[in-house]
Write a protein that holds these residues in place. Structure first.
Motif, PDB file in Angstrom:
ATOM      1  N   HIS B 216       0.817  -1.206   0.000  1.00 22.60           N
ATOM      2  CA  HIS B 216       0.000   0.000   0.000  1.00 22.60           C
ATOM      3  C   HIS B 216       0.851   1.256   0.000  1.00 22.60           C
ATOM      4  CE1 HIS B 216       0.245  -1.085   4.341  1.00 22.60           C
ATOM      5  NE2 HIS B 216       0.688   0.148   4.365  1.00 22.60           N
ATOM      6  N   ASP B 217       2.160   1.109   0.276  1.00 22.09           N
ATOM      7  CA  ASP B 217       3.057   2.261   0.251  1.00 22.09           C
ATOM      8  C   ASP B 217       3.559   2.453  -1.183  1.00 22.09           C
ATOM      9  OD1 ASP B 217       5.309   3.924   0.339  1.00 22.09           O
ATOM     10  OD2 ASP B 217       5.765   3.342   2.400  1.00 22.09           O
ATOM     11  N   LEU B 218       3.134   3.540  -1.816  1.00 21.74           N
ATOM     12  CA  LEU B 218       3.456   3.732  -3.236  1.00 21.74           C
ATOM     13  C   LEU B 218       4.963   3.859  -3.477  1.00 21.74           C
ATOM     14  CD1 LEU B 218       0.647   6.161  -4.469  1.00 21.74           C
ATOM     15  CD2 LEU B 218       0.620   3.674  -4.287  1.00 21.74           C
ATOM     16  N   SER B 219       5.693   4.493  -2.561  1.00 23.36           N
ATOM     17  CA  SER B 219       7.146   4.612  -2.764  1.00 23.36           C
ATOM     18  C   SER B 219       7.803   3.240  -2.733  1.00 23.36           C
ATOM     19  CB  SER B 219       7.798   5.472  -1.694  1.00 23.36           C
ATOM     20  OG  SER B 219       6.971   6.502  -1.300  1.00 23.36           O
ATOM     21  N   VAL B 220       7.297   2.383  -1.873  1.00 25.72           N
ATOM     22  CA  VAL B 220       7.832   1.026  -1.785  1.00 25.72           C
ATOM     23  C   VAL B 220       7.608   0.291  -3.108  1.00 25.72           C
ATOM     24  CG1 VAL B 220       7.314  -1.211  -0.723  1.00 25.72           C
ATOM     25  CG2 VAL B 220       7.755   0.770   0.716  1.00 25.72           C
ATOM     26  N   ALA B 222       7.190   1.746  -6.017  1.00 24.68           N
ATOM     27  CA  ALA B 222       8.017   2.405  -7.033  1.00 24.68           C
ATOM     28  C   ALA B 222       9.464   1.942  -6.937  1.00 24.68           C
ATOM     29  CB  ALA B 222       7.931   3.921  -6.870  1.00 24.68           C
ATOM     30  N   VAL B 261      -0.856   9.704   0.220  1.00 26.37           N
ATOM     31  CA  VAL B 261       0.506   9.399   0.650  1.00 26.37           C
ATOM     32  C   VAL B 261       1.041  10.497   1.562  1.00 26.37           C
ATOM     33  CG1 VAL B 261       2.888   9.174  -0.143  1.00 26.37           C
ATOM     34  CG2 VAL B 261       1.031   8.046  -1.388  1.00 26.37           C
TER      35      VAL B 261
END
Ligand SMILES: Nc1ncnc2c1ncn2[C@@H]1O[C@H](COP(=O)(O)OP(=O)(O)OP(=O)(O)O)[C@@H](O)[C@H]1O
Ligand SMILES: Nc1ncnc2c1ncn2[C@@H]1O[C@H](COP(=O)(O)OP(=O)(O)O)[C@@H](O)[C@H]1O
Ligand code: SF4
Ligand SMILES: [Mg+2]
Ligand SMILES: [Mg+2]
Lengths: 322, 273
Positions: B216-220, B222, B261
């Motif tokens: 659910h963490d978009l940076s993760v 990416a 985020v």
């Protein structure tokens, strides 16, 4: 006249038998102040919070001084503490299910807190409970008030918990991982509500989380905890922009962000090797030394205290050149 | 025949999946809703693809179909060019070994009474794989960076990050071609999360593994993947290079995710909430 701080903690030690999960923690949180307590799981954040609430597990000891509302909470009796919880100091837990009564309607549960602590009628308490649910942005408040906990979503349950914590205008709310169990889209909404409600009431907030962005969003100061001690403490802006302790640096470097990711996949995330030590096997000197690249003989032998730079470190990280 | 640049190992084509809803009254017609609606999704060797979407969007349901746990009501699941659900028993067997899963909570996916060594050998038995299992065990431990001494120990003796390494090791034992990881780092601290993400990236590169990665963490997402699909209410609404997609989202569902985020930087600038 200035008001006494919301809470003042001196040399708090919490543990069982000869083992201590919290080893000499001190901090002061002014009225309406916002402090974050951050660290990996197992670093002692929850044990700190529970001790402040007089809720340490059975068989555990808590020593030191915790000044709040003119008394030392460490010496407070169980009966007077239970009259205080929810009134001058309240807590929001990570898992709302474990702190809500599963067989009582959620509206009644909020009203119970109000009725118990302020001398208002049942009917007035219910009215205030509904007002709080409206402030918490709950859809269909009248209907939701009549629901049981299992009939509402996780984000809604957490908002009920926050409403209960706010109900009696406490001086201090301790929130232990309040949004960790929530979906990201719900997390932001809950944080916004908590933020606004605490601001409007000048309620101090102790935010406990391992989530650095949550601290940056909500707090003025941050204390970084490792192996039961605060290893760095200062304004969020300073600590997060130029951390002086290697542990804080490591936590910040482990956080991927959109702008430190190379499009060709060549970037590599920093990580902290190893893990938080168990209580029965704490390293000598600086407890972080087995995981620290800068560790020296001195680090292994002597425990550093918090210095004027806000970090407990023998060889602080160089300040970032501007 | 046209030459395609992409040659997926595992692909879903036009998959639609519905679940029945509780009837509102005895006389109401039975109704159902589409959890997945005409889904196309694939992964190539040596490629990490991400899947993001809000809670309940259908991510886990998609993975259940991808690993063959659930049969699609419409559409096909293709492994190495063959339809899995009309494949020969030998092809099915190869599929089952080749597509492995890593779950969110390593503590509940490992039996607390089983030594790590036994737990790692378990898939070899259940998939009836022959050969030198002990040699394989040592190979895999090396790949995930665990010491041999781990084999004799029990799950409670490990931290969350180490257990997730062990869970990844177990998934690697049958020498799979695709790893499907549903929120594999959500239960971990950032510091430990970084260790696991780096490991997954190394495995994709070194073993030429296909990775399907949900977080659910978009940076993760990416950081870990090179292509991402956004799913909303059972439909794929957008596909693209993650950093580009998350910096310039076009679909409303992507924008909602991006808006939610929180970052340290936005927080420090006072713009997070
Ligand atoms: N066996 C089932 N029967 C009925 N409905 C189901 C079933 N499994 C899943 N659903 C529903 O399908 C939808 C998608 O669920 P799914 O678990 O795939 O979501 P998800 O994207 O993985 O969410 P999360 O981020 O919360 O894990 C949800 O509305 C869920 O309630
Ligand atoms: N009930 C308990 N019995 C024994 N040890 C415990 C108990 N709860 C926590 N601990 C230990 O105390 C330390 C601090 O735990 P905790 O305060 O829960 O950490 P955090 O909240 O920072 O994750 C850890 O080493 C943990 O293993
Ligand atoms: S005191 Fe030494 S071991 Fe501890 S953080 Fe500082 S440099 Fe590292
Ligand atoms: Mg905790
Ligand atoms: Mg899911």
């Amino acid at each position: 006249m200035t008001l006494a701080p919301a809470i003042e903690v001196h040399d708090l030690v919490v543990g069982y038998d000869a083992l201590n999960a919290v080893r000499g923690v001190s901090f002061t949180l002014p009225r309406g102040g916002r402090m974050g307590l951050v660290g990996e799981s197992g670093s002692g954040k929850s044990m700190t919070a529970l001790a402040l609430m007089g809720l340490s597990p059975t068989g555990w000891h808590a020593a030191g001084q915790v000044l709040h509302d003119g008394v030392d909470l460490i010496t407070e009796t169980d009966t007077s503490f239970s009259k205080r919880r929810g009134r001058t100091i309240s807590m929001v837990f990570q898992d709302p299910m474990s702190s809500l009564n599963p067989v009582r309607r959620v509206g009644d549960q909020i009203a119970d807190v109000i009725h118990r602590h302020s001398k208002v009628s049942r009917r007035e308490a219910m009215k205030q409970a509904l007002d709080l649910m409206v402030q918490m942005n709950m859809p269909r408040p009248e209907q939701l008030a009549r629901s049981y906990p299992h009939q509402i979503s996780g984000g809604q349950k957490q908002r009920i918990m926050i409403a209960m914590a706010l109900a009696c205008y406490p001086q201090l709310i301790i929130a232990d991982e309040p949004t960790t169990a929530l979906d990201v889209t719900v997390q932001k909404q809950v944080l916004r509500l908590l933020n606004a409600a605490a601001r409007d009431r000048n309620t101090a907030l102790l935010m406990i989380t391992h989530d650095l962005p949550v601290i940056a969003a909500m707090c003025d100061t941050v204390a970084v905890m490792y192996a039961g001690r605060i290893v760095e403490h200062g304004p969020v802006q300073e600590v997060f922009r130029s951390p002086r302790h290697h542990y804080t640096r490591g936590l910040l470097d482990s956080q991927p962000t959109m702008d430190n990711i190379a499009l060709d996949g060549s970037s590599r995330l920093g990580s902290i090797p190893g893990m938080v030590p168990p209580l029965h096997n704490l390293p000598t000197g600086c407890a972080f030394h087995p995981r620290c690249a800068a560790a020296s003989e001195k680090c292994r032998a002597e425990m550093p205290e918090l210095g004027a730079n806000g970090a407990a470190c023998w060889h602080p990280v160089k300040e970032k050149a501007e | 025949m046209t030459l395609s640049t992409r040659d997926p190992i595992l692909a879903m084509q036009g998959v639609t999946q519905s679940y029945g809803l509780q009837r509102t009254s005895l006389f109401a017609p039975p109704s159902s809703f589409k959890v997945l609606d005409s889904i196309d999704f694939d992964v190539c060797a040596g490629e990490a693809v991400g899947l993001v979407g809000e809670s309940g969007a259908g991510k886990t349901t998609l993975t259940r179909i991808l690993i063959g746990m659930e049969r699609p009501q419409q559409g096909r699941l293709i492994f190495e060019g063959n339809d899995v659900w009309s494949a020969t028993p030998a092809e099915r067997e190869r599929f089952r070994r080749s597509v492995q899963m890593v779950l969110q909570n390593p503590r509940s996916s490992l039996d607390p009474r089983m030594r790590i060594g036994t737990a790692l050998l378990e898939p070899m038995r259940s998939l009836r794989i022959e050969g030198d299992h002990i040699k394989r065990l040592h190979e895999v431990l090396e790949q995930v960076g665990l010491d041999k001494s781990a084999l004799e120990r029990f799950p409670h003796e490990f931290s969350g990050g180490q257990l997730q390494r062990i869970a990844i090791a177990r998934a690697l034992m049958p020498n799979p071609r695709v790893l499907v990881a549903d929120e594999p780092v959500s239960a971990l601290d950032v510091s430990i999360q970084a260790q696991v993400l780096n490991l997954l990236r190394d495995l994709v590169r070194d073993l030429n593994l296909g990775l399907v990665f949900i977080a659910h963490d978009l940076s993760v997402v990416a950081y870990t993947t090179s292509r991402v699909s956004v799913i909303a209410a059972g439909r794929i609404v957008e596909v693209g290079q993650p950093v580009e997609l998350f910096t310039r989202p076009t679909a409303a569902a992507t924008r909602n995710l991006v808006d939610a985020v929180l970052t340290v930087e936005a927080g420090l600038e006072g713009k997070a909430l």
